[in-house]
Design an enzyme around this catalytic site. Structure first.
Site, short mmCIF file in Angstrom:
data_model
loop_
_atom_site.label_atom_id
_atom_site.label_comp_id
_atom_site.label_asym_id
_atom_site.label_seq_id
_atom_site.Cartn_x
_atom_site.Cartn_y
_atom_site.Cartn_z
N GLU A 22 0.85 -1.20 0.00
CA GLU A 22 0.00 0.00 0.00
C GLU A 22 0.88 1.24 0.00
OE1 GLU A 22 -2.80 -0.35 3.21
OE2 GLU A 22 -3.53 -2.27 2.50
N HIS A 47 -7.85 1.29 1.96
CA HIS A 47 -7.69 0.95 3.39
C HIS A 47 -8.51 1.90 4.29
CE1 HIS A 47 -4.83 -1.36 6.23
NE2 HIS A 47 -5.95 -1.06 6.86
#
Ligand code: NAD
Length: 558
Positions: free
Chosen positions: A286, A305
């Site tokens: 990420e 997220h």
């Protein structure tokens, strides 16, 4: 005076503290990252605490402020490393507003006697709601429909979706978040299956979950949602073969952790129509790279997220962490601490080799039982009666290590076992083996009792001496492969060749049997952990009955 020190709260804040309170001994709590106002109020309401907000001041000012701080609250933005801890000589407790403590050097904090507390429950509901939002969005193709309308189209037929009512949801990992998702699914009239080897029958019944094995869940579910921690056991849990078991009309959701779903396999499955849709909130790396194949995959909803990204979750996390920090500083209550040793440091050092033996036996037992355990009996012989509670905690720490999302240690292992309805019993025996210090762990609750035993030799050397019915003598370290086979000639050769073909080096091979011609157990230490398909190859050898792998010391970065 530093900038940050100038941020001291006024003497008569909105919280209503009397002006005279400053004359008492106050402890300072420094906020290194922003905290919701509700959390700040909890701290301010405590007479003996003073809150200093250094969240906007940069690292240097933060370090200056920490000189006389007793408490520190961080989110994920502040790195709590040795430099920071050196600047905070009087620090008693660090509160992490959230679950993961990856940004805190736990070892350095523990070494300095600083307790670390976290807030594992605060974002449960928000994350469960996001998972549900993703479920609905993928089921009704909301994101795609939005893009289509904005592009000037009106595709009512092409965007036909799935109804939740009457369909089956498979929940993988029925912990805090999984259970919340299941409750919402019930409200929508769904049947809920759960795969979680650590789920007790009582809890499954209470939550109206039908406990099934993973394959059955994949085959029967119309929607599958993941809520397991990322561990050695769950990394790549959903890969090509698991995706192939899903119905082509199924929808997969992952709001747990990246790495649990094989992203390449998912992109291929969506591309080839093997799966109707999917939604992801978390990724192996990420932020997701700009050219990642998932960005082009069809019928896929992607969010960055966002599980805990709600006002309410931030508030609940703030309340939870502020309460834990206040209790630690005001009442000395460290029951929420992740890292506090419960005996004095001298005794702790003396017993550490024993605790490590307990931990390692726990890891071996976990591999043998697949987590199916309702009662753990810690049997011991030798001079350890003063630390049997700690020993049980250490055994549970090893046993549960690969199954929990938040950090597990001597302080919280017994509480986690309790949450999972595992009864823990300590049984002293004058003599249960030919060793001065011997520990045996017995798990009941699965198809049969499983026992592992180990001894502590002089100078702290540990030996694994019993696995089930077999007496062995092997160091419990590195990577062990346990091969149970029929005691016939040639098995060692077959196993050795199979590993050799895969270029896996054998460091040690120990063989045990109960009687000639019966069953035998090979305990093999390999230089590297075996991939799943190699374990399948070993299991497929004609005389091999069962293969288990025990990773006692995961390779760095695993
Ligand atoms: P939890 O510890 O309460 O529950 C985890 C459950 O998974 C437990 O019941 C455990 O028994 C089960 N489990 C462990 N290993 C398993 C295995 N191999 N197979 C099947 N089940 C297994 O954790 P939680 O608070 O419910 O969190 C679940 C996940 O959600 C974690 O990965 C956490 O990091 C993640 N999370 C994501 C976000 C987000 O922003 N998307 C926010 C919070 C939490």
């Amino acid at each position: 005076m530093s900038d940050a020190a100038a941020l001291k709260r006024p003497k008569t804040p909105a919280g209503g503290r009397a002006a005279g309170a400053r004359d008492r001994v106050t402890k300072r709590v420094v906020l290194a990252d922003p905290l919701s106002v509700e959390g700040i109020e909890v701290l301010r309401a405590a007479e003996s605490l003073e809150v200093i907000d250094a969240s906007q001041k940069g690292r240097e000012a933060l370090l200056e402020t920490l000189g006389d701080a007793a408490g520190l609250i961080v989110r994920s933005g502040t790195r709590v490393d040795a430099e920071l801890l050196d600047a905070a000589a009087g620090l008693e407790v660090i509160g992490r507003a959230g679950v993961g403590v990856d940004n805190i050097d736990m070892e350095a904090a523990t070494r300095r006697g600083v307790a670390v507390v976290n807030a594992p429950g605060g974002n449960t509901r928000s994350t469960a709601e996001l998972a549900f939002a993703l479920l609905l969005a993928a089921a009704r193709r909301v994101a795609e429909a939005d893009r289509s309308v904005r592009a000037g189209r009106w595709e009512r037929k092409a965007l036909r979706g799935r109804q939740l009512y009457g369909n089956t949801l498979g929940v993988i990992g029925a912990g805090r978040i999984g259970a919340e998702v299941a409750r919402r699914a019930h409200a929508f009239g769904m049947r809920v299956l759960a795969y979680d080897p650590y789920l007790s029958a009582e809890r499954a019944a209470d939550e109206h979950l039908e406990a099934v094995e993973l394959d059955e869940l994949l085959e029967r579910s119309d929607f599958v949602t993941l809520h397991v921690p990322l561990t050695d056991q769950t990394r790549g849990l959903i890969g090509f073969s698991e995706l192939a078991r899903l119905k082509p009309t199924a929808v997969l959701i992952n709001a747990a952790r990246g790495g649990i779903v094989d992203e390449e396999a998912l992109a291929v499955a969506l591309e080839q129509g093997k799966l109707a849709g999917a939604a992801l909130d978390v990724y192996g790396t990420e932020p997701l790279s700009e050219d990642h194949p998932l960005r082009r995959a069809p019928n896929l909803v992607l969010t960055p997220h966002l599980g805990a990204a709600t006002l309410e979750a931030q508030r609940e996390v703030a309340l939870e962490i502020a309460g834990a920090v206040r209790d630690a500083l005001v009442a000395g209550d460290l029951t929420a601490a992740l890292n506090v040793p419960q005996v004095d440091p001298e005794e702790r050092a003396q017993f550490e080799p024993l605790l490590e033996l307990g931990r390692r036996l726990g890891v071996v037992l976990s591999a043998l039982t697949d987590g199916r355990c309702r009662r753990l009996e810690v049997r011991y012989a030798g001079s350890m009666s003063r630390v049997t509670r700690l020993l049980s905690a250490a055994a549970l720490e090893g046993y549960l290590r690969s199954t929990v999302a938040s950090p597990l240690n001597l302080v919280n292992a017994l509480a986690v076992a309790d949450e999972r309805s595992i009864d823990v019993a300590r049984v002293h025996s004058r003599r249960i083996a030919d060793y001065a210090n011997y520990v045996e762990l017995a798990a009941t609750g699965g198809p049969r009792e499983q026992v592992v035993g180990g001894a502590l030799l002089e100078e702290g050397h540990r030996r694994l001496t019993r696995i089930g019915r077999f007496h062995v003598d092997i160091m419990p370290r590195g990577n062990l492969v346990l091969v149970k086979n029929r005691d016939v000639p040639g098995v060692i050769g077959e196993v050795g060749s199979c590993l050799g073909r895969a270029e896996v080096n054998i460091a040690e091979y120990h063989l045990a049997r109960t009687e000639a011609g019966g069953e035998a157990l090979g305990v093999i230490r390999t230089d590297v952990p075996l991939p799943r398909d190699l374990i399948d190859d070993l299991s497929g050898l004609p005389s091999v009955l069962e293969v288990r792998q025990v990773i006692l010391d995961p390779p760095p970065g695993a």
